[in-house]
Write an enzyme that holds these catalytic residues in place. Structure first.
Site, PDB file in Angstrom:
ATOM      1  N   CYS A 104       0.868  -1.179   0.000  1.00  0.00           N
ATOM      2  CA  CYS A 104       0.000   0.000   0.000  1.00  0.00           C
ATOM      3  C   CYS A 104       0.902   1.225   0.000  1.00  0.00           C
ATOM      4  O   CYS A 104       1.760   1.367   0.882  1.00  0.00           O
ATOM      5  CB  CYS A 104      -0.910  -0.008   1.221  1.00  0.00           C
ATOM      6  SG  CYS A 104      -1.991   1.454   1.342  1.00  0.00           S
ATOM      7  N   CYS A 115     -11.319  14.467   5.012  1.00  0.00           N
ATOM      8  CA  CYS A 115     -12.214  13.488   5.630  1.00  0.00           C
ATOM      9  C   CYS A 115     -12.047  13.571   7.156  1.00  0.00           C
ATOM     10  O   CYS A 115     -10.928  13.485   7.677  1.00  0.00           O
ATOM     11  CB  CYS A 115     -11.907  12.081   5.124  1.00  0.00           C
ATOM     12  SG  CYS A 115     -12.132  11.897   3.341  1.00  0.00           S
ATOM     13  N   CYS A 118      -9.898  10.949   9.365  1.00  0.00           N
ATOM     14  CA  CYS A 118      -8.636  10.456   8.817  1.00  0.00           C
ATOM     15  C   CYS A 118      -7.433  11.186   9.389  1.00  0.00           C
ATOM     16  O   CYS A 118      -7.418  12.417   9.477  1.00  0.00           O
ATOM     17  CB  CYS A 118      -8.657  10.584   7.299  1.00  0.00           C
ATOM     18  SG  CYS A 118      -7.173   9.970   6.491  1.00  0.00           S
TER      19      CYS A 118
END
Length: 350
Positions: A104, A115, A118
């Protein structure tokens, strides 16, 4: 300052060699050593002339980043915090499960999408990553694997909004997926986006076979405006239209990611609204139980709540999975490790 090797294509390195009196074909050898043979020092590239190796070492570095921190979770998840040449820090992760080896990677330093739950975007976005910085994350993580293992899947779900750095991202993925790079199949790459309709349409028109994952997080306009502020500018309808277009152009089913927040978007009415939104679409829902972030008020849903949510959506004929939590002990959620080291100097770990 030395130049970063993975920032340049082979022809540019070949030109550099020719200008110094060396045959340009040695450039292809250099990149084979890096991509196929996992060598990280020019001195170990034994089929190159010694004088060329010395010249390369004087002016180039295989990597432009430094490993500032590396930790392995009890479940085997590797997390790297990389220090960039300008002192900024990025995160990337290697996850192993069965015969899958998934990396990732991040596309930006920070994130500008805002967001509310986050960690990546708590301080906004600082800059886009270069194509080389993205390639380096993949190569560094691949090099952590035993010699008989390699990367099977790549997800672009780390720090940053992937499509806000689309040009550099596509250039990096083209190199990673090329036979001269790591040879990873395009269908094994998933690009995650919060939903930027214009960029989604551009990606759909590129003719690549990447899988698209839309970070939905809410099934209604009002709730998504609260959780994903950029939605007020783009609108849920436009995001869904662009996702439909991506499916039509690529033939690839779109995944909708949904971070579950206790008592906020994990209710029965939320599950029903999500089913209403996706029932007529060929789509997959990836439910992500929230990984708590220090200083933020959101909590992980109860297991029983998750099970009920799944049953409601699945009963409407929609494909659903629940993401397994990996690496919680090492702050594997995007942005958490970087925040923990914010006030510390980057010290390279060899």
């Amino acid at each position: 300052m030395k130049r970063a090797l993975l920032e340049v294509p082979a022809p540019e390195l070949a030109e550099w060699m020719v200008a110094r009196g060396f045959p340009g074909f040695h450039a292809r050898q250099v990149f084979r050593w890096v991509f196929q043979r996992r060598v990280e020092q020019f001195a170990h590239m034994s089929d190159l002339p010694k004088a060329l190796r010395e010249q390369l070492d004087a002016e180039w570095g295989v990597f432009g980043t430094e490993v500032a921190y590396h930790h392995v979770a009890p479940d085997g998840t590797d997390k790297l915090l990389l220090g960039c040449a300008d002192g900024r820090r990025i995160e990337c992760v290697l996850m192993a499960e069965g015969d899958r080896r998934t990396v990732c990677i991040s596309t930006q330093v920070g994130c500008g999408m805002g967001c509310v739950f986050c960690a990546s975007g708590l301080k906004g976005v600082e800059r886009n990553l270069t194509r080389g910085e993205m390639v380096e994350q993949v190569v560094r993580l691949r090099n952590l694997l035993p010699p008989d293992e390699t990367i099977t899947n790549l997800v672009v779900m780390g720090m940053g909004e992937s499509l806000a750095n689309l040009d550099n991202l596509v250039a990096a993925l083209d190199r990673i997926c090329s036979p001269e790079g790591l040879g990873l199949g395009q269908r094994r790459v998933t690009i995650s986006t919060v939903g930027l309709p214009e960029k989604m349409m551009v990606l759909a028109g590129l003719g690549r076979q990447y899988h698209l994952a839309v970070s939905l997080h809410a099934p209604t306009e009002a709730l998504r405006n609260e959780l994903v502020p950029i939605n007020e500018k783009v609108g849920l309808g436009a995001v869904m239209d662009a996702a439909d277009a991506y499916f039509r152009n690529s033939g690839r089913q779109v995944t909708f990611e949904y971070v579950m927040l206790r008592g906020i978007n994990d209710r029965i009415e939320d599950a029903q609204a999500l089913a209403n939104l996706l029932e007529a679409r060929k789509a997959h829902v990836n439910l992500i139980p929230y990984n708590p972030v220090e200083t933020l008020p959101y909590e992980r849903p109860f297991p029983s709540t998750i099970q009920k949510f799944v049953s409601i959506v699945r009963a409407r004929g929609i494909s659903v999975s629940v993401r397994k939590t990996k690496g919680r002990e090492i702050d594997a959620a995007c942005g958490q490790l970087r925040r923990r080291f914010e006030d510390r100097p980057v010290v390279a770990i060899s």
